[in-house]
Design a protein around this motif. Sequence first.
Motif, PDB file in Angstrom:
ATOM      1  N   ASP A 300       0.822  -1.205   0.000  1.00 61.01           N
ATOM      2  CA  ASP A 300       0.000   0.000   0.000  1.00 61.01           C
ATOM      3  C   ASP A 300       0.865   1.267   0.000  1.00 61.01           C
ATOM      4  O   ASP A 300       0.491   2.300  -0.573  1.00 61.01           O
ATOM      5  N   GLU A 303       2.152   1.666  -3.586  1.00 60.58           N
ATOM      6  CA  GLU A 303       1.066   2.149  -4.440  1.00 60.58           C
ATOM      7  C   GLU A 303       0.800   3.637  -4.200  1.00 60.58           C
ATOM      8  O   GLU A 303       0.572   4.408  -5.144  1.00 60.58           O
ATOM      9  N   LYS A 304       0.844   4.048  -2.921  1.00 57.37           N
ATOM     10  CA  LYS A 304       0.586   5.443  -2.591  1.00 57.37           C
ATOM     11  C   LYS A 304       1.657   6.357  -3.183  1.00 57.37           C
ATOM     12  O   LYS A 304       1.338   7.408  -3.764  1.00 57.37           O
ATOM     13  N   ARG A 306       3.632   5.808  -5.757  1.00 59.91           N
ATOM     14  CA  ARG A 306       3.532   5.857  -7.219  1.00 59.91           C
ATOM     15  C   ARG A 306       2.344   6.703  -7.670  1.00 59.91           C
ATOM     16  O   ARG A 306       2.432   7.447  -8.657  1.00 59.91           O
ATOM     17  N   LYS A 307       1.243   6.606  -6.928  1.00 55.36           N
ATOM     18  CA  LYS A 307       0.058   7.382  -7.277  1.00 55.36           C
ATOM     19  C   LYS A 307       0.342   8.881  -7.101  1.00 55.36           C
ATOM     20  O   LYS A 307      -0.051   9.713  -7.936  1.00 55.36           O
ATOM     21  N   GLU A 310       2.398  10.017  -9.998  1.00 57.44           N
ATOM     22  CA  GLU A 310       1.571  10.118 -11.203  1.00 57.44           C
ATOM     23  C   GLU A 310       0.703  11.374 -11.181  1.00 57.44           C
ATOM     24  O   GLU A 310       0.388  11.946 -12.231  1.00 57.44           O
ATOM     25  N   ASP A 311       0.341  11.809  -9.984  1.00 56.28           N
ATOM     26  CA  ASP A 311      -0.481  13.017  -9.829  1.00 56.28           C
ATOM     27  C   ASP A 311       0.332  14.297  -9.963  1.00 56.28           C
ATOM     28  O   ASP A 311      -0.201  15.402  -9.813  1.00 56.28           O
TER      29      ASP A 311
END
Length: 335
Positions: A300, A303-304, A306-307, A310-311
């Motif tokens: 998690d 994922e956080k 990388r997100k 991406e933002d």
Amino acid sequence: MSILFPGIIHVTGEPDSGKTTFAIECGVSPDRMVFIDADIKASAIVNELKESGNSFFEYIDLIKKIADKKENEIYDIVIKIIDDLEKKKGQFDVIVFDNWTLFENVLEPYVEANLSKFRQKWSPMGQIKGAQMWQSSFDLEAQILNRLAEISPLVILTTHLKPEVRQNVKTGRQIADCKKPLVQKTHLRIWLHLSKDSPEPIGLVLKRISKHTITKDGIKTINVLPRKLVPCTWDKIREYWNNPIGNRKPLPEELLDEYEMSVLDGILTEDQKLVLKLNLDGGNLDEEDKIPDENKFADDVVEKVRKMKEDGKSIPVISRETKLNIPDIIKILEQ
């Protein structure tokens, strides 16, 4: 030894990357060199030359001359220097102006204070008038650069880097601290950055020099330099001058990495600077900052991170919001 080719050279890059050293090692003996010092760095060089019984043809301490002076006065002082050098044309082979930005930044205020010298009619609209003044300052700089090139066979101008600002917002990128006329008038532009393998810098060639030969099919233009010089020294440039790269495939040491590609594309981001710094530091990172050898992060968390990237969030922002250190974030993003 003499100059390799005539023209205007622009040298920019990171702090302490060797811009002044590169400029004075152009192959001209000190007694054929004019050094205009607007960065207070050359005083040590002057002292070393004196101790060895040598000296510049002319050393001009511009910082001392312009102390407490306003823009108009600074402009007049520099133009007087150029006027005086013009009278000595032929007695020197190179003018080094270190750094050019100090003078370049007084041109727009000078135009604003002397509007009647540049246009008979100015727009009554503030925004258009501002653009007209900006363009007039560009024209003035181009004229001065042309003058310098006429006075001296070789002119080398250095600048620092500055944060890129668009619509009053910093983009997180760095660019050469110069304006359009310098970019247009130069024959060679080089961006120096530190090497992790050598005290000599790496040079990224922003604007390449070329040679021209006559063939049975007419004039042929040959690129002299690759986009990357390792190391960036005049000895290396002379090697390429005698054996130009032309259109051949770059050698491994001439290939650009991602950081260097971003410089040439004008998109040097804060994230890439951080990665470069870590690469330069190598094994000298503090123990708590070392990048782990294995993935120790929960799915998690990965994922956080990388997100967030991406933002559009930068690595420093991700570090603050997740409490992870920067090397760990880089490790996650590289997986």
